[in-house]
Design a protein around this motif. Structure first.
Motif: not given
Length: 605
Positions: A83-105
């Motif tokens: 949705d347009n609120i976001g919140g998804l994060q992925v762990l990369h090199d022991q750091t949590w990286i935000d995955v911002p929502p992209v419209p229609r993706a």
């Protein structure tokens, strides 16, 4: 109400498109692995689909909480619409990286199963969902892993055990006449391979009456009929114990009996998937004690029956029968009596059961006249066993119609006009060759064994069995050949090995096997270089299992993975088969070997 239907329709439409996208992604991933584009689909990665709709309520301290704790997905592939609120994060090199929502993706994520079957070529990404909202929402649940959650979810939603109780013979039996009554088991009954409770499950569709009253009636129907049948078949109410030299016998006590279990499920039968082939996910439909151990059946019930009722009104009968008491033909005789007794409301035992295990007593002195390669301890010097036991093999089933079976036999006989073989001989050889090639067994000079059961009832001459004998009268036949020859010899040559092994099992061979067990008494199963084929195709599993509510939808085994070097041949039967005379070949394969085996078995390689 209309808006609810609109939402449901939209979800179904969305799900359809996601399935198509998932199949496309699997094609691309297959090509990235250097495989045919259909590779991942062929091994059933795209066979099932689940839709989750996540909602994360507001929280007063979003910096201290998560909407979903860190985890990896246990699926093959996850496709996410954010949705347009976001919140998804992925762990990369022991750091949590935000995955911002992209419209229609859409976001695609690889799961644990994809990592497993690709041998870490694709990695299951660790991710989490941070809760970005800020209204009061106290924590209600403890932290747990996805696997823990899945186990709890399955245990709560699939099967609930309601009760279990012992069923005793409904009237006195010979066991009641003496406090020390026991029964002799022959060496055919007392092989290490028979020390199992063979599981099978029977599914029945609902009738017009879907009430709880019907559940009680079905359970009582089965229980009362079992009590009646346990009078002539009273050995099933006993237990096993070891006597001299580790030999087994049946003994009896007041607290013994067959075990019946009543269970219920929050699912409908159709939620179980394809009901025409065995499925390891059905294991909860047969009762198992928490700390059971393989091949350890002393003082265990010799018959365990679990009746599981589903929300649709259908139910299953999960049965475990001790192989020491009967072989497959004996089991069908017992089940036919139980079913006929339930259906007719009175005891029917036709033919009358006969024990008579003493007819197969060993000779004195024992005379072992054959090498009995089927039981020899062989050092595993190939990669065969490790490729099956050290991976997580997949259980695969293949429907083989009569026409294809005739074609395989015709190919074998066309290559050697002097070959007189059965359809089983040719199919067993073809399966063996396909299996060895798909597993890419090495070294080439290593000797392999193909074993299969032979019913010796029709081959007895000096030994006479009374009608109704339900003990073990099967012998293992054994064909041997090197890896190189199994792979490269013609189908006719391998078929001849199978045919010669089958014909070699005579009454004399059986007597030698009885004496061999008496002398050697093997303590463990030998798997070195071996494929074991078990035929269920001659068992009248569907015809004998009408307890009064018609033939079952499915009758047969559940899970072969505990013994991944076993291949089972099943009849294609049941009320929904339409009289199909196909055979189902069910066996276990490492994920990497599935595609090649499928091509080889279907003659497309």
């Amino acid at each position: 109400m209309d808006s609810c239907f609109d939402v449901a329709g939209s979800m179904m439409e969305f799900s359809k498109h996601m399935k198509a996208l998932g199949e496309l992604l699997f094609e691309l991933l297959s090509e990235a692995l250097g495989q045919n584009s259909s590779h991942l689909k062929d091994i059933d990665c795209a066979k099932s689909q689940v839709m989750f709709c996540q909602y994360y309520p507001p929280c007063p301290q979003p910096d201290l909480t998560l909407g979903l704790s860190k985890h990896t997905d246990f699926s093959y592939l996850t496709v996410l619409l954010q949705d347009n609120i976001g919140g998804l994060q992925v762990l990369h090199d022991q750091t949590w990286i935000d995955v911002p929502p992209v419209p229609r993706a859409l976001v695609a994520n690889m799961g644990d199963l994809l990592q497993l079957i690709t041998n870490d070529k694709f990695i299951s990404a660790e991710h989490r969902v941070a809760n970005p909202l800020s209204e009061e929402n106290p924590a209600k649940y403890r932290e747990l892993t996805i696997n823990e959650f899945a186990a709890i979810f399955r245990s709560k939603t699939i099967i609930t055990i309601n009760s279990n109780f012992l069923v005793h013979p409904s009237s006195p039996t010979p066991a009641d006449q003496s406090p020390h009554h026991s029964l002799y088991l022959s060496n055919l009954d007392d092989t290490v391979g028979a020390r199992v409770l063979t599981p099978s499950v029977y599914f029945y569709r609902s009738s017009n009456d879907q009430t709880k009253t019907r559940e009680c009636l079905v359970l009582k129907w089965l229980q009362d009929a079992l009590g009646e049948v346990l009078v002539p078949y009273y050995p099933f109410s006993g237990r096993l114990r070891e006597v001299e030299n580790g030999k087994l016998e049946v003994f009896f006590g007041a607290e013994q009996g067959a075990l019946m279990v009543s269970a219920s499920s929050s699912m409908a039968l159709d939620d179980l998937g394809d009901l025409t082939v065995p499925n390891p996910a059905w294991l909860p439909l047969i009762f198992q004690y928490p700390k059971e151990e393989a091949y350890k059946i002393l003082e265990m019930p010799l018959l365990i029956a679990q009746v599981t009722f589903f929300t649709c009104g259908g139910f299953s009968l999960g049965i475990r029968l001790c192989h020491c008491i009967c072989d497959g033909f004996g089991a069908m005789q017992f089940l036919a009596s139980w079913a006929a007794t339930a259906k007719n409301g009175r005891l029917i035992a036709d033919p009358e059961p006969v024990w008579d295990r003493e007819v197969f007593k060993p000779r004195n002195p024992p005379m072992v006249k054959y090498t009995h390669d089927e039981y020899l301890a062989v050092e595993e010097r190939s990669n065969l066993t490790n490729s099956l036991w050290e991976t997580k093999p997949l259980q695969k089933c293949y429907r083989i119609n009569k026409e294809f079976q005739r074609r395989i036999k015709s190919i074998a006989q066309g290559q050697d006009s002097s070959l007189m073989c059965s359809s089983f001989d040719a199919m067993a050889a073809h399966i063996w060759k396909s299996w060895v090639k798909a597993l890419d067994v090495k070294p080439l000079e290593y000797n392999l064994r193909l074993t299969f059961s032979v019913n010796v009832r029709t081959r007895l001459e000096a030994l006479k069995l009374r009608e109704g004998f339900y003990g073990n009268v099967v012998c293992l036949a054994c064909a041997t050949s090197s890896v190189n020859n199994v792979m490269n010899d013609s189908l006719s040559k391998t078929t001849r090995l199978v045919q010669e092994a089958r014909v070699r099992v005579t009454e004399d061979y059986l007597r030698s096997m009885v004496d061999y067990v008496e002398v050697k008494r093997p303590k463990r199963l030998e798997f070195g270089g071996k494929l074991m084929i078990t035929q269920w195709t001659r068992f009248e599993m569907y015809e004998t299992a009408d307890f009064g509510w018609g033939k079952p939808v499915y009758a047969g085994p559940i899970d072969l993975r505990p013994t991944p070097q076993v291949c089972v041949l099943l009849p294609q039967g049941g009320v929904e088969s339409g009289g199909d005379q196909s055979m189902v070949v069910c066996l276990c394969l490492p994920p990497a070997a599935v595609h090649k085996f499928t091509r080889l078995l279907s003659l497309n390689d």
